[in-house]
Design a protein around this motif. Structure first.
Motif, PDB file in Angstrom:
ATOM      1  N   ASN A  87       0.904  -1.483   0.187  1.00  0.00           N
ATOM      2  CA  ASN A  87      -0.218  -0.264  -0.117  1.00  0.00           C
ATOM      3  C   ASN A  87       1.022   1.514  -0.344  1.00  0.00           C
ATOM      4  O   ASN A  87       1.128   2.132   1.111  1.00  0.00           O
ATOM      5  CB  ASN A  87      -1.086  -0.085   0.596  1.00  0.00           C
ATOM      6  CG  ASN A  87      -2.009  -1.690   0.895  1.00  0.00           C
ATOM      7  OD1 ASN A  87      -3.037  -1.605   0.625  1.00  0.00           O
ATOM      8  ND2 ASN A  87      -1.452  -1.893   2.294  1.00  0.00           N
ATOM      9  N   PRO A  88       1.923   1.952  -0.976  1.00  0.00           N
ATOM     10  CA  PRO A  88       2.948   2.714  -1.262  1.00  0.00           C
ATOM     11  C   PRO A  88       1.546   4.248  -1.294  1.00  0.00           C
ATOM     12  O   PRO A  88       0.545   4.096  -1.287  1.00  0.00           O
ATOM     13  CB  PRO A  88       3.131   2.565  -2.088  1.00  0.00           C
ATOM     14  CG  PRO A  88       2.297   1.292  -3.698  1.00  0.00           C
ATOM     15  CD  PRO A  88       1.823   0.517  -2.235  1.00  0.00           C
ATOM     16  N   PRO A  89       2.336   5.092  -0.095  1.00  0.00           N
ATOM     17  CA  PRO A  89       1.416   5.816  -0.266  1.00  0.00           C
ATOM     18  C   PRO A  89       1.048   6.678  -1.109  1.00  0.00           C
ATOM     19  O   PRO A  89       2.260   6.742  -2.653  1.00  0.00           O
ATOM     20  CB  PRO A  89       2.611   7.070   0.185  1.00  0.00           C
ATOM     21  CG  PRO A  89       4.030   6.282   0.521  1.00  0.00           C
ATOM     22  CD  PRO A  89       4.129   5.003   0.411  1.00  0.00           C
ATOM     23  N   THR A  90       0.494   7.630  -1.960  1.00  0.00           N
ATOM     24  CA  THR A  90      -0.038   7.836  -3.359  1.00  0.00           C
ATOM     25  C   THR A  90       0.946  10.113  -2.890  1.00  0.00           C
ATOM     26  O   THR A  90       0.687  10.032  -2.336  1.00  0.00           O
ATOM     27  CB  THR A  90      -1.719   8.459  -3.223  1.00  0.00           C
ATOM     28  OG1 THR A  90      -2.065   7.083  -3.162  1.00  0.00           O
ATOM     29  CG2 THR A  90      -1.416   9.127  -4.523  1.00  0.00           C
ATOM     30  N   LEU A  91       1.403  10.022  -4.005  1.00  0.00           N
ATOM     31  CA  LEU A  91       2.454  11.703  -4.286  1.00  0.00           C
ATOM     32  C   LEU A  91       1.276  11.593  -5.218  1.00  0.00           C
ATOM     33  O   LEU A  91       1.064  11.131  -6.150  1.00  0.00           O
ATOM     34  CB  LEU A  91       3.708  11.334  -5.044  1.00  0.00           C
ATOM     35  CG  LEU A  91       4.433   9.875  -3.811  1.00  0.00           C
ATOM     36  CD1 LEU A  91       6.095   9.765  -5.106  1.00  0.00           C
ATOM     37  CD2 LEU A  91       5.022  10.521  -2.609  1.00  0.00           C
ATOM     38  N   PHE A  92       1.282  13.080  -4.289  1.00  0.00           N
ATOM     39  CA  PHE A  92       0.934  14.556  -5.517  1.00  0.00           C
ATOM     40  C   PHE A  92       1.578  15.415  -5.585  1.00  0.00           C
ATOM     41  O   PHE A  92       2.310  15.416  -5.372  1.00  0.00           O
ATOM     42  CB  PHE A  92      -0.851  15.288  -4.904  1.00  0.00           C
ATOM     43  CG  PHE A  92      -1.282  14.180  -4.185  1.00  0.00           C
ATOM     44  CD1 PHE A  92      -2.129  13.651  -4.803  1.00  0.00           C
ATOM     45  CD2 PHE A  92      -1.566  13.321  -2.645  1.00  0.00           C
ATOM     46  CE1 PHE A  92      -3.443  13.173  -4.333  1.00  0.00           C
ATOM     47  CE2 PHE A  92      -2.248  12.777  -2.336  1.00  0.00           C
ATOM     48  CZ  PHE A  92      -3.561  12.526  -3.003  1.00  0.00           C
ATOM     49  N   ALA A  93       1.724  15.009  -7.081  1.00  0.00           N
ATOM     50  CA  ALA A  93       2.123  16.564  -7.384  1.00  0.00           C
ATOM     51  C   ALA A  93       1.636  17.610  -7.378  1.00  0.00           C
ATOM     52  O   ALA A  93       0.494  18.106  -7.346  1.00  0.00           O
ATOM     53  CB  ALA A  93       2.407  16.447  -9.103  1.00  0.00           C
ATOM     54  N   VAL A  94       2.719  18.989  -7.107  1.00  0.00           N
ATOM     55  CA  VAL A  94       2.372  20.913  -7.086  1.00  0.00           C
ATOM     56  C   VAL A  94       2.981  20.954  -7.950  1.00  0.00           C
ATOM     57  O   VAL A  94       4.157  21.011  -8.831  1.00  0.00           O
ATOM     58  CB  VAL A  94       2.836  21.233  -5.554  1.00  0.00           C
ATOM     59  CG1 VAL A  94       3.687  21.960  -5.343  1.00  0.00           C
ATOM     60  CG2 VAL A  94       3.233  19.684  -4.666  1.00  0.00           C
ATOM     61  N   SER A  95       1.417  22.072  -8.327  1.00  0.00           N
ATOM     62  CA  SER A  95       1.745  22.723  -9.642  1.00  0.00           C
ATOM     63  C   SER A  95       2.087  24.218  -8.805  1.00  0.00           C
ATOM     64  O   SER A  95       2.350  24.884  -7.996  1.00  0.00           O
ATOM     65  CB  SER A  95       0.473  22.790 -10.407  1.00  0.00           C
ATOM     66  OG  SER A  95      -0.169  23.313  -9.202  1.00  0.00           O
TER      67      SER A  95
END
Length: 398
Positions: free
Chosen positions: A390-398
């Motif tokens: 269950n790897p953590p979800t990475l969110f891109a920063v714009s």
């Protein structure tokens, strides 16, 4: 010597198969009685020709020439995983029909058969031991001498930590010469390997049932009535494959049955058939325990375990008695020590199913909220498996 037996509450035939393993052609099955249709289908397939009765409540008589009655009556109302309604419960209370048939034999002047009963150790303490008190009172009223001993399945070499009360009653022999003619003491820890550990993954806060080189007790259902296999931690495996569950065929072997023993045509959807097989195996009597008893029935021995008079209120783990006189027996749960079959020599890791990401996440969450799982490296391994699956979800920063 020929032993003519009747198997009541026969399940999938664990007692019968074990006795057959020890007595061979000396065992004659005169009757099997079982109500649950899937279990009856297994019995019909594995014991062809044995008379099969569908309901102990409607069984009026035992075969006239029976020598041994085996009654692994339902533990549903006695076990910690069940309803704990006690010996008067709807399921466990069915044993009363056995005593009714035995009383009928006495009135008819027929010989009393030996009686072999198997059930969970919780019956010794639930309701202050009411279940054992009931059994002993009924046995002594019939004129039986009785003895019981808690036995751990690991004594037979099977890697399952399964403790059961084995009770033998007889009007013709001293049951102590069967149950207490063997004493081996617990298997030393260095006889076990450290490459696999069994535990309950569905009960993370209530208890893990931790078992080195073994699985905890296989059960027909969990505390919520769901048949779920225990898990196995394999420390040397990669994180995503370090936690697996045995297959139902593995479980059959862990109970002493051949692989595929319950693989019969239930006419059910595959998922339901799989769950049914798990319930059948979890509720079964371990065959090798029955084989040990059968061997000693054929050849009783000198009583090796010392005894003292007992007048206490708490039932010990081993005792014997007759006509109101009771003894506490100093006996371990290991009457024998058969060569040990290591867990990973039975469980086919290549075919074992890994715990799902959801299962690992749920178990990890429960583990963090409790104080269980202190074996070195275990909690870290669960955390690593959770991270890998269950790897953590990475969110891109714009």
């Amino acid at each position: 010597m020929t032993v003519r037996m009747a198997g009541l509450f026969a399940g999938i035939g664990g007692i019968e198969l074990g006795l057959r393993d020890s007595l061979g052609d000396g065992l004659e099955t005169t009757l099997l009685c079982e109500w649950w249709e899937p279990a009856k289908q297994v019995l019909g397939a594995r014991f062809p020709g044995a008379p099969l009765h569908p309901d102990v409540r409607e069984l009026s008589d035992l075969p006239a020439d029976v020598d041994l009655v085996a009654a692994g009556f339902p533990c549903t109302d006695l076990s910690q995983a069940g309803r704990t309604a006690g010996i008067r419960g709807e399921q466990s209370g069915l044993v009363s029909h056995v005593f009714a048939m035995l009383r009928k034999r006495v009135r008819a002047g027929l010989a009393l058969p030996n009686l072999l009963i198997e059930n969970v150790p919780n019956m010794l303490s639930l309701d202050r031991g009411e279940a054992m008190a009931y059994l002993v009172e009924e046995l002594e009223a019939l004129g039986y001498a009785w003895a019981y001993r808690v036995v751990d399945t690991r004594a037979t070499g099977l890697p399952q930590r399964r403790r059961r009360v084995i009770l033998l009653a007889s009007a013709t022999l001293d049951p102590k010469t069967v149950l207490f003619a063997d004493e081996a003491g617990e298997r030393p820890p260095d006889a076990l390997r450290d490459d696999a550990f069994g535990f309950y993954w569905t009960e993370g806060r209530g208890g893990l049932g931790w078992a080195p080189d073994a699985v905890p007790t296989l059960k027909g259902g969990s505390t919520v009535g769901i048949a779920s296999p225990p898990a196995i931690w394999i420390p040397d495996a990669a994180p995503q494959a370090a936690f697996v569950t045995p297959s139902v065929e593995d479980a059959e072997m862990l109970q002493g049955f051949p692989r595929g023993w319950t693989d019969v045509d239930f006419d059910l959807a595959p998922a339901r058939a799989h769950g049914t097989r798990w319930k059948l195996v979890g509720n079964a009597v371990t065959t090798r325990i029955a084989a040990w008893v059968g061997g000693r029935l054929g050849e009783p021995g000198e009583v090796l375990c010392p005894s003292v008079p007992w007048t206490g209120v708490r039932w010990p783990t081993a005792a014997a008695g007759y006509d109101g006189v009771r003894e506490q027996i100093a006996a371990s749960e290991y009457p024998i020590l058969e060569p040990y079959q290591h867990l990973l020599d039975i469980v086919d890791v290549a075919e074992a199913r890994s715990l799902s990401p959801r299962a690992i996440a749920g178990f990890h969450n429960r583990l963090r909220r409790g104080n269980l799982g202190k074996h070195p490296g275990f909690r870290d391994a669960v955390a690593s498996a959770d991270l890998a699956l269950n790897p953590p979800t990475l969110f891109a920063v714009s």
